[in-house]
Design a protein around this motif. Sequence first.
Motif, PDB file in Angstrom:
ATOM      1  N   VAL A 233      -0.117  13.544   4.420  1.00  0.00           N
ATOM      2  CA  VAL A 233       1.371  13.663   4.492  1.00  0.00           C
ATOM      3  C   VAL A 233       1.875  14.636   4.959  1.00  0.00           C
ATOM      4  N   ILE A 234       1.693  15.790   4.348  1.00  0.00           N
ATOM      5  CA  ILE A 234       2.293  17.278   4.751  1.00  0.00           C
ATOM      6  C   ILE A 234       2.238  17.081   6.407  1.00  0.00           C
TER       7      ILE A 234
ATOM      8  N   VAL B 203       0.987  -1.007   0.109  1.00  0.00           N
ATOM      9  CA  VAL B 203      -0.021   0.000  -0.110  1.00  0.00           C
ATOM     10  C   VAL B 203       0.790   1.334   0.000  1.00  0.00           C
ATOM     11  N   ILE B 204       0.871   2.011  -0.968  1.00  0.00           N
ATOM     12  CA  ILE B 204       1.724   3.044  -1.322  1.00  0.00           C
ATOM     13  C   ILE B 204       0.904   4.628  -0.929  1.00  0.00           C
ATOM     14  N   VAL B 205       1.550   5.176  -0.255  1.00  0.00           N
ATOM     15  CA  VAL B 205       1.260   6.418   0.367  1.00  0.00           C
ATOM     16  C   VAL B 205       2.051   7.647  -0.643  1.00  0.00           C
ATOM     17  N   PRO B 206       1.320   8.266  -1.518  1.00  0.00           N
ATOM     18  CA  PRO B 206       1.734   9.137  -2.371  1.00  0.00           C
ATOM     19  C   PRO B 206       3.010  10.097  -1.635  1.00  0.00           C
TER      20      PRO B 206
ATOM     21  N   HIS C  15       5.457   6.716  -5.930  1.00  0.00           N
ATOM     22  CA  HIS C  15       4.506   7.180  -6.989  1.00  0.00           C
ATOM     23  C   HIS C  15       3.032   6.780  -6.400  1.00  0.00           C
ATOM     24  N   ASN C  16       2.102   7.404  -7.076  1.00  0.00           N
ATOM     25  CA  ASN C  16       0.904   7.274  -6.874  1.00  0.00           C
ATOM     26  C   ASN C  16       0.131   6.050  -7.760  1.00  0.00           C
ATOM     27  N   ASP C  17      -0.103   4.898  -7.148  1.00  0.00           N
ATOM     28  CA  ASP C  17      -0.678   3.954  -8.037  1.00  0.00           C
ATOM     29  C   ASP C  17      -1.962   3.932  -8.087  1.00  0.00           C
ATOM     30  N   GLY C  18      -2.815   4.902  -7.539  1.00  0.00           N
ATOM     31  CA  GLY C  18      -4.234   5.033  -7.395  1.00  0.00           C
ATOM     32  C   GLY C  18      -4.790   3.895  -6.525  1.00  0.00           C
TER      33      GLY C  18
END
Length: 307
Positions: A84-85, A17-20, A56-59
């Motif tokens: 994220v900020i 699970v990617i967090v952009p 990268h954002n994989d959606g």
Amino acid sequence: MNLATYINDLLYRYDCVIVPDFGGFVTNKIGAKLNQDTHIFTPPTKQISFNSHLKHNDGLLANYIAAAENISFEKATTAISLCVIKWKNQLQNNQINLNKIGVLSLNEEKQLLFEPDVSNNYLTESFGLAAVTALNITRNKEIVQPIVAATPLLAKENKKETSNFIKYAAAAAILLTFGYAGYTTYNNKQQKQIFANQEKALTKKIQSATFVISNPLPTIELGVKKEVTTSLPYHIVAGAFLVTENAEKKVSQLQAKGFNAKIIGVNKWGLTQVTFDSYKTRFEALQKLKEIKTTISKEAWLLVKNI
């Protein structure tokens, strides 16, 4: 928005699970273990690690939040960016405790560290399995009695009786062997003759048989739709969508803007990928990608598929 809740839900179904613009949480399956000190068996589980290079954002995360909150993909992406900020600012002074996932912190060299929460098992195959304590097994020791040596006279008589018994047994074994061999040979000849007669009768029946199908089945024509694949290896990806209808809607929007948009398939995470266009050479694709990132979407990226 509690972003950790959505990450926690996806870790049960996906390995990454990617967090952009932040990093990716990756799970690896490990088998059952035995603690030699406590004698406790633990069931198979998923071990969580964090990779700060997966940005990268994989959606996947944005699509899940959009479906859960009933909002658009763009609003979900914006909400993730704001979270994220907030995380980056919090890490400068304190650690981040993500519920059921783990703890994020910075070391003295400003490197991101992750300590996973081992109390939560994300492996669905192990649901209902708890740790088991092994019980000690006590075995009874068998007492072996010592062998008492026979007297010389008794030993001599036993030796003579044993020698005679061996001679008689050997003679009987030889007679039985010859008798069994003769019976087996005779029995085999009888069986071969019976099989030969049966084979001849069956052959005559097969040769004289006539097979007539009075009501044959109609011919069935199967229409197989061939999958259309593109011969262009370089694709500029506009996004990946969990819901197919959203992907088709994105294609229509891009086509209305003059792009040769299309759906190029489903990736390994089950997301439908939509492209702005496809190109034959890397140079041409990179030139167009630079233009799209400057004017249309900063989230566009290049995908290379071998033909």
